[in-house]
Structure formats: C-alpha cells, structure tokens
Design a protein around this motif. Structure first.
Motif, PDB file in Angstrom:
ATOM      1  N   ALA A 154       0.675  -1.324   0.080  1.00  0.00           N
ATOM      2  CA  ALA A 154       0.525  -0.371   0.433  1.00  0.00           C
ATOM      3  C   ALA A 154       0.928   1.271  -0.445  1.00  0.00           C
ATOM      4  CB  ALA A 154      -1.034  -0.345   1.330  1.00  0.00           C
ATOM      5  N   THR A 168      -6.310  -1.527  -6.169  1.00  0.00           N
ATOM      6  CA  THR A 168      -6.176  -3.098  -5.071  1.00  0.00           C
ATOM      7  C   THR A 168      -5.223  -3.251  -4.299  1.00  0.00           C
ATOM      8  OG1 THR A 168      -4.574  -4.126  -6.779  1.00  0.00           O
ATOM      9  CG2 THR A 168      -6.849  -3.891  -7.366  1.00  0.00           C
ATOM     10  N   TYR A 169      -4.703  -2.730  -3.914  1.00  0.00           N
ATOM     11  CA  TYR A 169      -3.482  -2.616  -2.687  1.00  0.00           C
ATOM     12  C   TYR A 169      -4.081  -1.669  -1.690  1.00  0.00           C
ATOM     13  CZ  TYR A 169      -0.344  -5.035  -6.379  1.00  0.00           C
ATOM     14  OH  TYR A 169       0.045  -4.811  -6.872  1.00  0.00           O
ATOM     15  N   ASP A 170      -5.478  -1.184  -1.504  1.00  0.00           N
ATOM     16  CA  ASP A 170      -6.460  -0.929  -0.236  1.00  0.00           C
ATOM     17  C   ASP A 170      -6.006   0.109   0.442  1.00  0.00           C
ATOM     18  OD1 ASP A 170      -8.391  -2.899  -0.175  1.00  0.00           O
ATOM     19  OD2 ASP A 170      -7.406  -4.374   1.056  1.00  0.00           O
ATOM     20  N   GLU A 191      -5.810   4.318   0.584  1.00  0.00           N
ATOM     21  CA  GLU A 191      -7.147   5.697   1.149  1.00  0.00           C
ATOM     22  C   GLU A 191      -6.939   6.550   0.599  1.00  0.00           C
ATOM     23  OE1 GLU A 191      -6.358   6.068   4.583  1.00  0.00           O
ATOM     24  OE2 GLU A 191      -5.971   4.037   5.608  1.00  0.00           O
TER      25      GLU A 191
END
Length: 311
Positions: free
Chosen positions: A144, A179-181, A183
C-alpha cells in the motif's frame, strides 16, 4: 536485455542507491521517487536506499527525505526520476555516484545519464515505475505504501485523469494500484488541501486574470502581491490551474516573480506550447511546460509568442 532489466541489474550490483528528482517537486516527482525507493527497499532490504532533495511543504505527507553526506556517493548508484535535463535535478551531487540512471517521461532533450529510460507516451514517471515493477516480476513486493506514492504521482500529472495524457494504460495501472487498499479518497483530499491563509490569494487570482478574445490568458503575480497576501512563490504556484475552467480558454501562463527570476508555468488545452518554452530556455510537455525569464519585459516577449499560439 531491455532497459528495465538493465536498471535492475545495476541496482543489484550496488549496495547504496540514491534517488533524486527535479527541483520544485510536484506529485509525480515525489510519487516516482518515493515509490521507487519503497519498492527497492521491499525487494532488497539489505541495501541502503535514499531519497534526497528539498522538501515541498504542501507535499510533505507523501514521504520523508534523507540527508546524505558526500562520501556516501562515492560507491553509489544514482537514479534520477522525472527530470528532463540535468540543470533541473535537485541536489547537484547527482553526478557524483559511480553510475547514473535517468527514468523519465518528458521529451528527451538531455540524455545526461549512462542508462536513460524515457517513455514520452507515459502519463507520468510514476506510471513508468509501476511498469518497471511489473516487468521485473516485482508485483509480489508491491504494498500500500508503494501504491499510494505511485497513485498520487499519476493523479498529479494527469490532473486527476482530466488531461489528455490519460490513456487506457494509465487507467488500468491506476485501477491496479487501487487493489492494494490504499486510502485513495483521503490521499486525494490531502493532495488538494490548501492552508486557509491561501484562500484570499486564490480570490486575488480569480479577480486579476486577463482573458483575451483569442483564448489566451495570463496571471502576473508580482513580489508585492506575494507580500500582501503573505504567500511564498512555491505556494503561489499551487494555483496555476485555478483558471483552467474558464470558457474559451486555450493557452494560459501563470507568472510568479520569485525575486531572482520570474517563473512562468504554461498550460494549454490541446495546443502545443513546449516549443515556445524551449525558445526561452525552458521545456516540458506539449500542454504543460515551464520557463524562467529575467524580468517582466522578457515575460511580455514570452506572452507574445504564446498569444500567437492561441490564434
């Protein structure tokens, strides 16, 4: 061996890698610099990876820069991101390493490195860094933190996907990064935030632009205006696109008197303007360029050429 493989091969040959980018950093400069640093740290945790240069306060949330002494460069690999020509590299020690690599998406006016990877079809250098990670089977190291940096770099250089450098490939990469969450809503809010003390200056810009009948527009920010509104030159530059939604606008220049020079940020809607910037010693993308001139008389000469572009 393609260039991505060459770059990774060089990285694997050095224990110390120092990453630079251009002066007056924007989101793509930081996005590519921090994204590359974090990827290399994840892939090669035993190596020393540094990101150097001056911090831009409005983008400090994107990451932390390192302080590196001169001796560290002696046995280092240096990588410069998002910088078309050598004079614009932040920290002149970039050429003190053993090997120099350039990764960029601007027109290649100055191939100053030993390995030069330039893709002018890419929306941003952050997009290129993602492609490199993918090409060298590095997606397993993606996280992320890396994705956030690259996403902000892409968002910054595409004007939140509004500019015509946004391609299907750009959107596919942005989608993959989501897709890597990350924010992304919070990140975009941070990217767009401005300190409340700057809002009166924004009002000044909106009341003092000059839009001509042919679609050429200019904004002149003099030193006394900066003093009146307690705004630095770098803070003023954040408002270059304040007038971008004007009906009939074709070409505009946002000029800020920085004391030793007048920094001119040039933008257009579909009209090539980087050739004019090059005539005055600057450069950049076809629709987003920059140049510095010595005084307001020189600015008028620049404006005359840009005005002709809007005809």
């Amino acid at each position: 061996m393609n260039t991505f493989e060459q770059i990774i091969s060089k990285v694997e040959s050095y224990e110390t890698i120092i990453i630079h980018r251009h002066v007056r950093p924007d989101p793509d400069a930081f996005g590519s610099q921090f994204g590359l640093k974090r990827f290399l740290q994840a892939r090669y945790p035993e190596k020393q990876i540094f990101a150097v240069g001056e911090m831009e306060p409005s983008l400090a949330f994107m990451g932390t820069l390192n302080q590196v002494d001169d001796q560290t460069y002696q046995d280092a690999l240096v990588i410069v991101c998002d910088t078309a020509n050598a004079p614009r590299v932040d920290d002149e020690r970039f050429n003190k390493g053993q090997v120099l690599i350039k990764i960029d998406h601007h027109p290649p006016v100055d191939q100053y490195a030993e390995i030069n990877y330039v893709d002018t079809d890419a929306s941003s250098t952050s997009e290129i860094i993602y492609q490199m990670i993918e090409a060298v089977d590095g997606l397993s190291q993606m996280n992320a933190s890396i994705a956030s940096a690259l996403y902000l770099g892409i968002v910054g250089d595409t004007g939140r996907f509004l500019f015509n450098n946004t391609t299907p490939r750009t959107l596919a990469i942005a989608s993959a990064l989501l897709t890597y969450d990350i924010e992304h809503t919070a990140l975009l809010n941070q990217l767009g935030e401005k300190d409340p003390h700057l809002m009166p200056f924004q009002g000044y810009v909106l009341q003092n632009f000059v839009l001509e009948d042919n679609g050429f527009c200019y904004v002149k920010i003099t030193k006394d205006v900066l003093a009146t509104y307690n705004v630095s030159a770098s803070e003023a530059s954040l408002f270059v696109n304040t007038i971008a939604d004007l009906k009939g606008l074709k070409v505009w220049v946002f000029a800020v008197d920085e004391g030793s020079e007048i920094r001119c940020r040039i933008r257009s809607k579909g009209i090539v303007i980087n050739d004019v910037a090059a005539d005055f010693g600057g450069g950049g993308h076809p629709n987003a360029s920059g140049v510095s001139v010595g005084d307001w008389d020189a600015f008028e000469q620049l404006a005359t050429q840009l005005r002709a572009k809007a005809q």
